[in-house]
Each structure stands twice: as structure tokens, then as C-alpha cells.
Motif scaffolding. Structure first.
Motif, PDB file in Angstrom:
ATOM      1  N   MET A  76       0.798  -1.193   0.000  1.00 31.30           N
ATOM      2  CA  MET A  76       0.000   0.000   0.000  1.00 31.30           C
ATOM      3  C   MET A  76       0.845   1.264   0.000  1.00 31.30           C
ATOM      4  N   SER A  77       2.128   1.198   0.057  1.00 32.84           N
ATOM      5  CA  SER A  77       2.917   2.420   0.170  1.00 32.84           C
ATOM      6  C   SER A  77       3.120   3.086  -1.192  1.00 32.84           C
ATOM      7  N   THR A  78       2.014   3.363  -1.851  1.00 32.09           N
ATOM      8  CA  THR A  78       1.995   4.158  -3.075  1.00 32.09           C
ATOM      9  C   THR A  78       1.004   5.291  -2.849  1.00 32.09           C
ATOM     10  N   PRO A  79       1.071   6.343  -3.649  1.00 27.11           N
ATOM     11  CA  PRO A  79       0.088   7.416  -3.481  1.00 27.11           C
ATOM     12  C   PRO A  79      -1.353   6.901  -3.548  1.00 27.11           C
ATOM     13  N   HIS A  80      -1.605   5.942  -4.434  1.00 24.16           N
ATOM     14  CA  HIS A  80      -2.960   5.390  -4.553  1.00 24.16           C
ATOM     15  C   HIS A  80      -3.378   4.665  -3.276  1.00 24.16           C
ATOM     16  N   GLY A  81      -2.443   3.942  -2.689  1.00 26.04           N
ATOM     17  CA  GLY A  81      -2.740   3.222  -1.453  1.00 26.04           C
ATOM     18  C   GLY A  81      -3.058   4.163  -0.308  1.00 26.04           C
ATOM     19  N   TYR A  82      -2.307   5.259  -0.194  1.00 32.35           N
ATOM     20  CA  TYR A  82      -2.579   6.229   0.860  1.00 32.35           C
ATOM     21  C   TYR A  82      -3.929   6.899   0.644  1.00 32.35           C
ATOM     22  N   ARG A  83      -4.260   7.182  -0.619  1.00 35.13           N
ATOM     23  CA  ARG A  83      -5.575   7.782  -0.915  1.00 35.13           C
ATOM     24  C   ARG A  83      -6.703   6.808  -0.584  1.00 35.13           C
ATOM     25  N   LYS A  84      -6.487   5.539  -0.853  1.00 33.89           N
ATOM     26  CA  LYS A  84      -7.491   4.525  -0.524  1.00 33.89           C
ATOM     27  C   LYS A  84      -7.670   4.446   0.996  1.00 33.89           C
ATOM     28  N   ALA A  85      -6.563   4.453   1.735  1.00 34.22           N
ATOM     29  CA  ALA A  85      -6.637   4.430   3.195  1.00 34.22           C
ATOM     30  C   ALA A  85      -7.364   5.671   3.707  1.00 34.22           C
ATOM     31  N   LEU A  86      -7.077   6.809   3.111  1.00 32.51           N
ATOM     32  CA  LEU A  86      -7.717   8.057   3.504  1.00 32.51           C
ATOM     33  C   LEU A  86      -9.230   7.982   3.272  1.00 32.51           C
ATOM     34  N   ARG A  87      -9.627   7.435   2.133  1.00 34.35           N
ATOM     35  CA  ARG A  87     -11.051   7.291   1.827  1.00 34.35           C
ATOM     36  C   ARG A  87     -11.738   6.411   2.876  1.00 34.35           C
ATOM     37  N   MET A  88     -11.087   5.322   3.248  1.00 34.14           N
ATOM     38  CA  MET A  88     -11.672   4.419   4.243  1.00 34.14           C
ATOM     39  C   MET A  88     -11.710   5.058   5.636  1.00 34.14           C
ATOM     40  N   MET A  89     -10.702   5.869   5.969  1.00 37.97           N
ATOM     41  CA  MET A  89     -10.714   6.555   7.262  1.00 37.97           C
ATOM     42  C   MET A  89     -11.849   7.559   7.329  1.00 37.97           C
ATOM     43  N   LYS A  90     -12.083   8.277   6.242  1.00 37.55           N
ATOM     44  CA  LYS A  90     -13.192   9.230   6.202  1.00 37.55           C
ATOM     45  C   LYS A  90     -14.529   8.501   6.332  1.00 37.55           C
ATOM     46  N   TYR A  91     -14.641   7.356   5.676  1.00 34.68           N
ATOM     47  CA  TYR A  91     -15.857   6.546   5.759  1.00 34.68           C
ATOM     48  C   TYR A  91     -16.089   6.102   7.205  1.00 34.68           C
ATOM     49  N   ALA A  92     -15.035   5.594   7.842  1.00 34.59           N
ATOM     50  CA  ALA A  92     -15.142   5.140   9.229  1.00 34.59           C
ATOM     51  C   ALA A  92     -15.519   6.299  10.149  1.00 34.59           C
ATOM     52  N   ASP A  93     -14.913   7.452   9.931  1.00 33.40           N
ATOM     53  CA  ASP A  93     -15.200   8.623  10.746  1.00 33.40           C
ATOM     54  C   ASP A  93     -16.665   9.035  10.577  1.00 33.40           C
ATOM     55  N   HIS A  94     -17.150   9.022   9.358  1.00 34.09           N
ATOM     56  CA  HIS A  94     -18.530   9.401   9.073  1.00 34.09           C
ATOM     57  C   HIS A  94     -19.525   8.476   9.768  1.00 34.09           C
ATOM     58  N   HIS A  95     -19.221   7.188   9.795  1.00 32.57           N
ATOM     59  CA  HIS A  95     -20.139   6.209  10.372  1.00 32.57           C
ATOM     60  C   HIS A  95     -19.836   5.858  11.830  1.00 32.57           C
ATOM     61  N   GLY A  96     -18.823   6.483  12.411  1.00 33.56           N
ATOM     62  CA  GLY A  96     -18.516   6.273  13.822  1.00 33.56           C
ATOM     63  C   GLY A  96     -17.766   4.995  14.140  1.00 33.56           C
ATOM     64  N   PHE A  97     -17.079   4.426  13.156  1.00 34.21           N
ATOM     65  CA  PHE A  97     -16.298   3.208  13.392  1.00 34.21           C
ATOM     66  C   PHE A  97     -14.892   3.572  13.864  1.00 34.21           C
ATOM     67  N   PRO A  98     -14.366   2.881  14.857  1.00 30.83           N
ATOM     68  CA  PRO A  98     -12.962   3.127  15.242  1.00 30.83           C
ATOM     69  C   PRO A  98     -12.032   2.698  14.108  1.00 30.83           C
ATOM     70  N   ILE A  99     -10.875   3.300  14.068  1.00 30.54           N
ATOM     71  CA  ILE A  99      -9.902   3.013  13.011  1.00 30.54           C
ATOM     72  C   ILE A  99      -8.686   2.347  13.637  1.00 30.54           C
ATOM     73  N   ILE A 100      -8.295   1.230  13.058  1.00 32.78           N
ATOM     74  CA  ILE A 100      -7.099   0.518  13.508  1.00 32.78           C
ATOM     75  C   ILE A 100      -6.188   0.363  12.302  1.00 32.78           C
ATOM     76  N   THR A 101      -4.957   0.841  12.438  1.00 40.48           N
ATOM     77  CA  THR A 101      -3.994   0.711  11.348  1.00 40.48           C
ATOM     78  C   THR A 101      -2.817  -0.136  11.804  1.00 40.48           C
ATOM     79  N   PHE A 102      -2.208  -0.803  10.849  1.00 37.72           N
ATOM     80  CA  PHE A 102      -1.009  -1.595  11.103  1.00 37.72           C
ATOM     81  C   PHE A 102       0.104  -1.042  10.233  1.00 37.72           C
TER      82      PHE A 102
END
Length: 156
Positions: free
Chosen positions: A1-27
């Protein structure tokens, strides 16, 4: 995932989680690559992660290095496996910049204080997750149980 596209995908999922109130766990593990547009993608992730309203937990499972590690490692709680490392510049990069020689890498590693124990001592990490003898890969089931326990405790 360490490409610009991967970071954008992670960002999209973090925004989704934030919108729906889901905790975010990253590795975070071995995120060290440089591609065109990566700096901007990392910066966007950092800006967004600082503004998230949901709990965020990051677990460093290996060598979390450079801005890539920060791009998904900026969290309310940071845990590190016992044998992991977390840094912005690797010891080799530091020696190349400061001493113009790779021979001083062990000295730089000591001065940078990049280990889990040092991060915990300086209150950068919220906890150190134990690993089995031989490292996390020696008993992945036991290690994953330890990670689950740390995350569960942090969520309470």
C-alpha cells in the motif's frame, strides 16, 4: 500500500469510518517507498487523521519508517510490537546526511532511539506488545492474540 494510490485509498476508508462512527485501527510495517505524488498523499493523510472524531489505534508490527509510516500511524493510541522500530529517517539515511558514511549507522540507531521500549519510555508509544521468543513470526497466532488484547484494552 505504500503508493500514493494506497494512501488515498486508506484516507477514503478513514473518512468513511469517521462518518459512520467506526474506530480506526492501522497496522504499520515496512512502509518505505518514494513515488511521484507520495508526499502530497502522505500530507493529506496526516491532516485528515489529526481531525478524525473516532478513536484511532495504530500498531507498529515491523519497521515503520519515513513519512509513509506516519501517514497511517498518526493515532490516538500507538502500540508497538516488542521488536519493532518507528522513525522518520532510518539510521542509514541519518548517517548519510550527518556523517557522509554508512559505517556510523549503529551509532545513529542508538542516538535516534527508534525501538519500542524507547518510544514507550518517552511516552511516544502507549504500550509495547510482547512477542514470542524468536519474534512475532515464530508464533503468529499468539502474537495476534497479544495485539487483540492491546487493542481491546485501548478501546475500553
Amino acid at each position: 500500500m505504500s503508493t500514493p494510490h494506497g494512501y488515498r485509498k486508506a484516507l477514503r476508508m478513514m473518512k468513511y469510518a469517521d462518518h459512520h462512527g467506526f474506530p480506526i485501527i492501522t497496522f504499520t510495517a515496512d512502509l518505505k517507498s518514494e513515488e511521484l505524488g507520495q508526499g502530497e498523499a502522505i500530507a493529506q493523510n496526516l491532516i485528515t487523521m489529526f481531525g478524525l472524531k473516532v478513536p484511532t489505534i495504530s500498531v507498529v508490527t515491523g519497521e515503520g519508517g519515513s513519512g509513509g509510516a506516519l501517514a497511517i500511524g498518526c493515532a490516538n493510541k500507538l502500540f508497538m510490537l516488542e521488536n519493532s522500530a518507528f522513525y522518520v529517517a532510518s539510521p542509514e539515511a541519518c548517517t548519510a546526511i550527518l556523517w557522509k558514511s554508512a559505517q556510523a549507522a549503529p551509532k545513529a540507531a542508538e542516538k535516534l532511539r527508534i525501538t519500542a521500549q524507547e518510544h514507550y519510555r518517552f511516552k511516544i508509544a502507549d504500550g509495547v506488545i510482547p512477542e514470542p521468543l524468536g519474534g512475532a513470526h515464530a508464533d503468529p497466532v499468539w502474537t495476534s492474540q497479544q495485539i487483540k488484547f492491546a487493542i481491546t484494552q485501548a478501546m475500553e
